[in-house]
Scaffold this motif. Structure first.
Motif, PDB file in Angstrom:
ATOM      1  N   LEU A  14       0.821  -1.207   0.000  1.00  0.00           N
ATOM      2  CA  LEU A  14       0.000   0.000   0.000  1.00  0.00           C
ATOM      3  C   LEU A  14       0.857   1.260   0.000  1.00  0.00           C
ATOM      4  CD1 LEU A  14      -2.869  -1.006   2.447  1.00  0.00           C
ATOM      5  CD2 LEU A  14      -2.883  -1.001  -0.047  1.00  0.00           C
ATOM      6  N   LEU A  15       2.009   1.194   0.631  1.00  0.00           N
ATOM      7  CA  LEU A  15       2.876   2.366   0.690  1.00  0.00           C
ATOM      8  C   LEU A  15       3.478   2.697  -0.669  1.00  0.00           C
ATOM      9  CD1 LEU A  15       4.723   1.789   4.094  1.00  0.00           C
ATOM     10  CD2 LEU A  15       3.007   3.547   3.580  1.00  0.00           C
ATOM     11  N   ILE A  16       3.709   1.666  -1.490  1.00  0.00           N
ATOM     12  CA  ILE A  16       4.329   1.926  -2.783  1.00  0.00           C
ATOM     13  C   ILE A  16       3.317   1.945  -3.927  1.00  0.00           C
ATOM     14  CG2 ILE A  16       6.514   0.885  -2.072  1.00  0.00           C
ATOM     15  CD1 ILE A  16       5.774  -1.600  -3.679  1.00  0.00           C
ATOM     16  N   ALA A  17       2.044   1.738  -3.607  1.00  0.00           N
ATOM     17  CA  ALA A  17       1.013   1.706  -4.652  1.00  0.00           C
ATOM     18  C   ALA A  17       0.827   3.093  -5.247  1.00  0.00           C
ATOM     19  CB  ALA A  17      -0.311   1.218  -4.059  1.00  0.00           C
ATOM     20  N   PRO A  18       0.447   3.169  -6.544  1.00  0.00           N
ATOM     21  CA  PRO A  18       0.170   4.467  -7.147  1.00  0.00           C
ATOM     22  C   PRO A  18      -1.038   5.123  -6.502  1.00  0.00           C
ATOM     23  CG  PRO A  18      -0.508   2.675  -8.590  1.00  0.00           C
ATOM     24  CD  PRO A  18       0.269   2.065  -7.477  1.00  0.00           C
ATOM     25  N   ALA A  19      -1.102   6.432  -6.590  1.00  0.00           N
ATOM     26  CA  ALA A  19      -2.201   7.167  -5.970  1.00  0.00           C
ATOM     27  C   ALA A  19      -3.524   6.737  -6.573  1.00  0.00           C
ATOM     28  CB  ALA A  19      -2.001   8.665  -6.172  1.00  0.00           C
ATOM     29  N   ALA A  20      -4.492   6.475  -5.722  1.00  0.00           N
ATOM     30  CA  ALA A  20      -5.823   6.095  -6.175  1.00  0.00           C
ATOM     31  C   ALA A  20      -6.703   7.345  -6.247  1.00  0.00           C
ATOM     32  CB  ALA A  20      -6.415   5.062  -5.222  1.00  0.00           C
ATOM     33  N   ALA A  21      -7.994   7.116  -6.469  1.00  0.00           N
ATOM     34  CA  ALA A  21      -8.918   8.234  -6.591  1.00  0.00           C
ATOM     35  C   ALA A  21      -9.082   8.946  -5.253  1.00  0.00           C
ATOM     36  CB  ALA A  21     -10.265   7.718  -7.068  1.00  0.00           C
ATOM     37  N   THR A  22      -9.318  10.238  -5.318  1.00  0.00           N
ATOM     38  CA  THR A  22      -9.690  10.973  -4.119  1.00  0.00           C
ATOM     39  C   THR A  22     -11.137  10.629  -3.793  1.00  0.00           C
ATOM     40  OG1 THR A  22     -10.509  12.873  -5.357  1.00  0.00           O
ATOM     41  CG2 THR A  22      -8.150  12.841  -4.806  1.00  0.00           C
ATOM     42  N   ASP A  23     -11.559  10.999  -2.584  1.00  0.00           N
ATOM     43  CA  ASP A  23     -12.948  10.749  -2.197  1.00  0.00           C
ATOM     44  C   ASP A  23     -13.908  11.436  -3.155  1.00  0.00           C
ATOM     45  OD1 ASP A  23     -12.040   9.272  -0.090  1.00  0.00           O
ATOM     46  OD2 ASP A  23     -12.339  10.838   1.416  1.00  0.00           O
ATOM     47  N   ALA A  24     -13.575  12.648  -3.577  1.00  0.00           N
ATOM     48  CA  ALA A  24     -14.451  13.392  -4.485  1.00  0.00           C
ATOM     49  C   ALA A  24     -14.541  12.712  -5.845  1.00  0.00           C
ATOM     50  CB  ALA A  24     -13.945  14.825  -4.643  1.00  0.00           C
ATOM     51  N   GLU A  25     -13.401  12.213  -6.338  1.00  0.00           N
ATOM     52  CA  GLU A  25     -13.393  11.519  -7.632  1.00  0.00           C
ATOM     53  C   GLU A  25     -14.208  10.230  -7.564  1.00  0.00           C
ATOM     54  OE1 GLU A  25      -9.091  12.706  -9.598  1.00  0.00           O
ATOM     55  OE2 GLU A  25      -9.156  11.201  -8.010  1.00  0.00           O
ATOM     56  N   LEU A  26     -14.052   9.489  -6.471  1.00  0.00           N
ATOM     57  CA  LEU A  26     -14.811   8.253  -6.321  1.00  0.00           C
ATOM     58  C   LEU A  26     -16.299   8.538  -6.212  1.00  0.00           C
ATOM     59  CD1 LEU A  26     -12.888   5.787  -3.984  1.00  0.00           C
ATOM     60  CD2 LEU A  26     -13.569   5.452  -6.350  1.00  0.00           C
ATOM     61  N   ALA A  27     -16.658   9.577  -5.466  1.00  0.00           N
ATOM     62  CA  ALA A  27     -18.070   9.927  -5.321  1.00  0.00           C
ATOM     63  C   ALA A  27     -18.692  10.271  -6.666  1.00  0.00           C
ATOM     64  CB  ALA A  27     -18.223  11.097  -4.352  1.00  0.00           C
ATOM     65  N   GLU A  28     -17.919  10.947  -7.508  1.00  0.00           N
ATOM     66  CA  GLU A  28     -18.429  11.322  -8.826  1.00  0.00           C
ATOM     67  C   GLU A  28     -18.605  10.106  -9.719  1.00  0.00           C
ATOM     68  OE1 GLU A  28     -17.336  14.229 -12.632  1.00  0.00           O
ATOM     69  OE2 GLU A  28     -16.127  14.286 -10.818  1.00  0.00           O
TER      70      GLU A  28
END
Length: 207
Positions: A14-28
């Protein structure tokens, strides 16, 4: 010892994983239709989303783990797509983190054993006994714990789950305390606690 090694591996992934969606992006994206791209998630759409207002009224998420070998999520998802109401689930997760959306969200696969656990071994079963059942619960199946059923999820599965559980909760308005391991609500295989580690992680992440 095995759990500590598993936790260390998951944490490192998890520490080296690429950035995932923000909460706002996921909500959209959670309220879209069709076959949307989900940031941070590799998803294969066998069945597409429709208007979320026409989806089944999912109120819970049940986490399952199958004894299938690596690679079996795809096969299970394809069979589920052909026969949506067979014993199985809506969403399948492979050991490499690939997510297969197998069933239209207005259909109900056969999963769970009727929420027959009432011993409060893992959680308070008063609100779950005979209440958290297939008709109100969307199921997620994690493949790959064969031949040792005590084998935990892979780091890639954990990374996918972290995004997927947020997505499901956002799309269907499912509260955090309505994410359940199969073993929490049903009497299951005594050799291992099916889905318990993943459901626990989901609740920790959501705090």
């Amino acid at each position: 010892m095995m759990m500590s090694r598993l936790f260390a591996a998951i944490l490192a992934a998890l520490l080296i994983a690429p950035a995932a969606a923000t909460d706002a992006e996921l909500a959209e994206v959670a309220h879209s239709s069709g076959t949307p791209d989900i940031p941070g998630l590799k998803i294969v759409w066998l069945a597409s989303w429709g208007d979320v207002g026409n989806a089944h009224s999912w109120r819970n998420i049940i986490v399952h783990q199958t004894e299938g070998p690596t690679g079996s999520a795809r096969g299970g998802a394809l069979e589920q797509f052909k026969n949506p109401t067979r014993r199985g689930v809506t969403v399948w997760v492979e050991t490499d983190g690939t997510v297969y959306w197998a069933v239209a969200e207005n259909l109900v696969p056969t999963h769970g054993d009727g929420a027959n656990r009432n011993d409060n071994k893992y959680i308070d079963n008063r609100p779950t006994y005979r209440q958290v059942v297939r008709d109100n619960s969307i199921g997620v199946e994690f493949a790959g714990n064969y031949p040792d059923v005590t084998t935990g999820p892979t780091p890639a599965q954990v990374g996918a789950w972290k995004i997927l559980v947020q997505l499901l909760r956002a799309r269907y308005g499912i509260p955090l305390d309505h994410v359940y391991a199969h073993n929490w609500i049903d009497y299951k295989d005594a050799r291992y606690c099916e889905g318990c580690w993943l459901a626990t992680l989901a609740r920790i992440w959501g705090e």
